[in-house]
Enzyme design. Sequence first.
Site, PDB file in Angstrom:
ATOM      1  N   CYS A 161     -32.806  18.846  12.090  1.00 42.33           N
ATOM      2  CA  CYS A 161     -33.028  20.288  12.162  1.00 42.33           C
ATOM      3  C   CYS A 161     -34.112  20.696  13.158  1.00 42.33           C
ATOM      4  O   CYS A 161     -34.261  21.885  13.449  1.00 42.33           O
ATOM      5  CB  CYS A 161     -33.373  20.828  10.776  1.00 42.33           C
ATOM      6  N   HIS A 298     -39.255  28.334  10.517  1.00 44.21           N
ATOM      7  CA  HIS A 298     -38.088  27.485  10.249  1.00 44.21           C
ATOM      8  C   HIS A 298     -37.264  28.171   9.164  1.00 44.21           C
ATOM      9  O   HIS A 298     -36.045  28.234   9.257  1.00 44.21           O
ATOM     10  CB  HIS A 298     -38.551  26.095   9.813  1.00 44.21           C
ATOM     11  N   GLU A 309     -43.636  25.657   4.176  1.00 49.30           N
ATOM     12  CA  GLU A 309     -43.960  26.259   5.476  1.00 49.30           C
ATOM     13  C   GLU A 309     -45.036  27.327   5.336  1.00 49.30           C
ATOM     14  O   GLU A 309     -45.930  27.435   6.178  1.00 49.30           O
ATOM     15  CB  GLU A 309     -42.706  26.854   6.111  1.00 49.30           C
ATOM     16  N   LYS A 330     -32.781  32.608  10.628  1.00 49.95           N
ATOM     17  CA  LYS A 330     -31.718  32.011   9.818  1.00 49.95           C
ATOM     18  C   LYS A 330     -31.191  32.981   8.766  1.00 49.95           C
ATOM     19  O   LYS A 330     -30.065  32.816   8.286  1.00 49.95           O
ATOM     20  CB  LYS A 330     -32.226  30.735   9.134  1.00 49.95           C
ATOM     21  N   HIS A 335     -28.246  28.362   9.216  1.00 49.18           N
ATOM     22  CA  HIS A 335     -28.917  27.186   9.775  1.00 49.18           C
ATOM     23  C   HIS A 335     -27.947  26.468  10.707  1.00 49.18           C
ATOM     24  O   HIS A 335     -26.949  25.891  10.263  1.00 49.18           O
ATOM     25  CB  HIS A 335     -29.347  26.263   8.631  1.00 49.18           C
ATOM     26  N   PHE A 394     -34.941  17.766   8.782  1.00 50.18           N
ATOM     27  CA  PHE A 394     -34.658  17.106   7.510  1.00 50.18           C
ATOM     28  C   PHE A 394     -35.108  15.647   7.616  1.00 50.18           C
ATOM     29  O   PHE A 394     -34.683  14.915   8.497  1.00 50.18           O
ATOM     30  CB  PHE A 394     -33.151  17.191   7.254  1.00 50.18           C
TER      31      PHE A 394
END
Length: 408
Positions: A161, A298, A309, A330, A335, A394
């Site tokens: 990611c 993110h 985050e 997103k 995503h 990830f």
Amino acid sequence: MQRVVVTGMGVICPLGLTIDELWTNLASGKSGVGLIQKFDATEFPVKVSAEVKDFDPAKYMDIKTMERTQRTIHMALPAAKEAIEASGLDMSKEKPERVGIVSACMQENMTIVEGWKVLQRRGPRRADPLFFTKGAPSIISLQVGLLYGFNGPCISVNSLCASGADVIANAVNYIRLGYADVMAAVASDTSLDEMTVASMGVLGALSKNPDPETACRPFDLNRDGFIYGEGAGALVLESYEHAKQRGAPILAEVAGTGWSYDAFDVSAPQAKTETIAMKNALRNAGVRPDEVDYINAHGTSTKLNDVCETKAIKLTFGDQAYKIPVSSSKSMFGHLITAGGLVESIAVVLAINHGLIPPTIHYETPDPECDLDYVPNVAREAKLDICLKDSFGFGGQNCCLILKRFKD
């Protein structure tokens, strides 16, 4: 240190098939999330995705190329074409060995499944002779480099990611280190398929909310997972001197890059190491935390990521964190996995140039553990000079970027 600037952008994603379409929909807070159409999801607990609609690859390439490549390339080529044309790059006037590409993509699982079925049903002599090249991780760099005659660095990366941001950061370094004057940064991901959705659904990473209008809600208390998407993005990056010499349009500057690795868990993120990537990007750019005007998060819409985050932003910025607007693209286009960080970086460049922060849509109920300013639901006017882009892969691979308004 060599300055690196953005001179062209291109995109194929759930919010549009051009940069102009993407910006119109980002600015208006439109959602590209809908019910899964790519396959029959009747028996799947996951019902929604962010798919690219009304996309016909035949409009962008010849039939031979289309038949010999996968959907990953079908999206990557038009995104790259838009970016290169927008930059005004003319390869007949360039030294080909000074132009290169960095790319990222994911394997299309169903190609492997179908290839295995053919092998079992018809035997080894009827296997697809292009099976290996179709699914090679380097396929975007090979195809785009071949199409345009790039003789410089031809590289592929994958940090899941974080790949989209990683592609940009690596391209920046090839220019800074003197290996190229121009680098294309391209990422495409079309791994949205039955195998992936089934697996990620069992893992619990995807939202099981069947309502497309509420399924993707980063930082909201009632979020329950991310929305799998597909798409491609491309940037043309150049040294400032090269761009100025050829009179290229300069859209922004990529001023800083920063990496870190959690070394903790294959699925659970770590705030303290995400902070390292943020601080490294700030340091690399020569930017103080109090100079940052906006953070493109993110922001996946999972319970763990959004809390982690938020903690990392607080660790990086201290009390200043509460004064910096943060939003998740997103929330609108899902995503895009390996392409996510690149398309989201395009959103940041657009925000800088338009003076407007795209919102975090579907934000209704505040989460006490996510207590920052997430620009809820409606875009916000703001003069943006310095922006941070977070990308967390990830498994704990982190890459952050500092994008700046260009000043001569």
